[in-house]
Design an enzyme around this catalytic site. Structure first.
Site, PDB file in Angstrom:
ATOM      1  N   TYR A  35      -6.205   6.638   4.085  1.00  0.00           N
ATOM      2  CA  TYR A  35      -6.320   5.660   2.948  1.00  0.00           C
ATOM      3  C   TYR A  35      -5.553   4.436   3.351  1.00  0.00           C
ATOM      4  O   TYR A  35      -6.066   3.093   3.321  1.00  0.00           O
ATOM      5  CB  TYR A  35      -5.829   6.061   1.548  1.00  0.00           C
ATOM      6  CG  TYR A  35      -5.597   5.084   0.827  1.00  0.00           C
ATOM      7  CD1 TYR A  35      -6.784   4.181   0.347  1.00  0.00           C
ATOM      8  CD2 TYR A  35      -4.373   4.315   0.476  1.00  0.00           C
ATOM      9  CE1 TYR A  35      -6.628   3.149  -0.581  1.00  0.00           C
ATOM     10  CE2 TYR A  35      -4.081   3.180  -0.126  1.00  0.00           C
ATOM     11  CZ  TYR A  35      -5.434   2.394  -0.626  1.00  0.00           C
ATOM     12  OH  TYR A  35      -5.246   1.297  -1.424  1.00  0.00           O
ATOM     13  N   ASP A  83      -9.093   6.298  -2.013  1.00  0.00           N
ATOM     14  CA  ASP A  83      -8.174   6.818  -2.728  1.00  0.00           C
ATOM     15  C   ASP A  83      -8.694   7.421  -3.867  1.00  0.00           C
ATOM     16  O   ASP A  83      -9.952   7.746  -4.198  1.00  0.00           O
ATOM     17  CB  ASP A  83      -7.276   5.663  -3.102  1.00  0.00           C
ATOM     18  CG  ASP A  83      -7.914   4.823  -4.223  1.00  0.00           C
ATOM     19  OD1 ASP A  83      -9.148   4.767  -4.279  1.00  0.00           O
ATOM     20  OD2 ASP A  83      -7.164   3.905  -4.622  1.00  0.00           O
ATOM     21  N   GLU A 134       0.904  -1.261   0.044  1.00  0.00           N
ATOM     22  CA  GLU A 134       0.078   0.035  -0.044  1.00  0.00           C
ATOM     23  C   GLU A 134       0.905   1.203  -0.004  1.00  0.00           C
ATOM     24  O   GLU A 134       0.512   2.337  -0.726  1.00  0.00           O
ATOM     25  CB  GLU A 134      -1.111  -0.018   1.241  1.00  0.00           C
ATOM     26  CG  GLU A 134      -2.024  -1.095   1.035  1.00  0.00           C
ATOM     27  CD  GLU A 134      -2.883  -0.892  -0.184  1.00  0.00           C
ATOM     28  OE1 GLU A 134      -2.961   0.293  -0.731  1.00  0.00           O
ATOM     29  OE2 GLU A 134      -3.709  -1.911  -0.501  1.00  0.00           O
TER      30      GLU A 134
END
Length: 353
Positions: free
Chosen positions: A122, A140, A39
């Site tokens: 996020y 996002d 991520e």
DNA sequence: TAGCCGTGGAT
DNA sequence: TATCCAAGGCT
């Protein structure tokens, strides 16, 4: 928020995802650490770019512990070319905190995981929903684009405060049984179908529940106003070598642009410049140029997100100085290959071969 | 809040 | 070539 297709949207999205999802390296693990790494790498970075970095990185640092105490220079070298290098530093700081404060268990709640360096709203939601199956939003750019169309939200997504609206929308829509699949489904839909330009609405699994498709204005959404001004800076670069064929390199400061990365010395050319850049180079770095071997070794522009470097590179033979500034040193080519360098410097390095 | 922080691919 | 931008976060 009124939306009559909630159940249908949710069900069709998750079914589509389970059928069409891309086979990605970080989807072959349930290790929260590895999902975290993915991520962070994926922030503002394309999937195809990340894949080789992700594989190399986890081979080198397979566990939280192996990353937590890695030398920073080695870490930056692993990140070289990925950009946004503070991500690597923050990731290591966060990982170290998990090892020392949370007994090497990545927190499974938003309160704690959000305190980790480099973990914003996020990334927190992505790790929690994908690794821990928690019903947490992960908003996002993809999610804002998809939901701005499906729900016909016309707020300006360039404004930070707008994210809250989409977080509330996800809270309403998310599948409490399969939150990870739901969040990733939104992202894959945004990447594969509901693209920024020319969305493939005829292939979309939720087009019947998309208000923008009904209205025929999907290509007008999302609304995004912000535009970036790009400032230009001119530099004379001095690629200097000594009698042993070693090159003079400088480590950048530990904050700001390209922090802690290595570069050939650069002299900014501005209207206020008084000295010739070659004189400024010799003064600032305490070296003497014996010879201008090539005053036009390479000329190029390098565009960053918010500024542009216009580089003119000089190849010079220099006399080794007795006391170089701190963070400045001569290195052999073999040593240089171990140093983390930003892409514009790698371009220069290339023409030396 | 708005600006800073990289890179390479798509159009 | 110019512009935009891709799974954001920090200050």
């Amino acid at each position: 928020m009124e939306y009559q297709y909630k159940e249908l949207f949710r069900q069709n999205l998750v079914e589509w995802f389970n059928k069409e999802k891309r086979d990605l390296p970080w989807r072959r693990t349930s290790d929260p650490y590895k999902i975290w790494v993915s991520e962070v790498m994926l922030q503002q970075t394309r999937v195809d770019t990340v894949i080789p970095y992700y594989n190399r990185f986890l081979k080198k640092y397979p566990t939280l512990q192996s990353l937590a105490y890695a030398p920073q220079e080695e870490l930056l070298k692993m990140w070289e070319g990925l950009g946004y290098y503070s991500r690597a530093r923050n990731l290591q700081a966060g990982v170290k905190e998990v090892v020392e404060k949370y007994d090497a268990k990545v927190p499974d709640n938003r309160h704690d995981i959000s305190k980790l360096k480099g973990v914003g709203p996020y990334t927190a939601g992505a790790v929690l929903s994908i690794a821990y199956n928690k019903a947490e939003h992960a908003v996002d750019g993809n999610v804002m684009r998809v939901l701005s169309r499906a729900l016909h939200i016309k707020e300006d997504i360039a404004l930070p405060k707008t994210r809250k609206i989409f977080e509330q929308a996800v809270d309403m829509l998310i599948d409490p049984q399969r939150p990870g699949d739901f969040n990733q489904g939104l992202m894959d839909l945004g990447a594969m179908i509901c693209t920024p330009t020319s969305p493939k609405c005829l292939l979309c699994p939720v087009r019947d529940y998309c208000i923008a498709f009904q209205e025929g204005d999907a290509d007008q959404l999302p609304i995004k106003t912000k535009k970036i001004k790009n400032k230009k800076i001119k530099y004379d670069v001095y690629v200097g070598y000594d009698e042993n064929g070693r090159y003079l390199l400088e480590k950048r400061p530990d904050e700001g642009l390209l922090a802690n990365m290595w570069q050939f010395p650069m002299i900014e050319i501005s209207k206020e410049s008084v000295l010739k850049s070659s004189d400024e180079f010799q003064l600032n770095y305490n070296v003497d140029i014996m010879d201008f071997v090539n005053d036009n070794l390479l000329t190029f522009k390098h565009v960053f997100s918010h500024l542009t470097w216009e580089m003119n590179c000089n190849l010079v033979k220099i006399v080794k100085a007795t006391d170089l500034p701190e963070n400045v040193c001569f290195y052999s080519k073999e040593q240089i290959n171990q140093l983390p360098m930003p892409v514009p410097m790698l371009k220069i390095l290339n023409v030396l071969n």
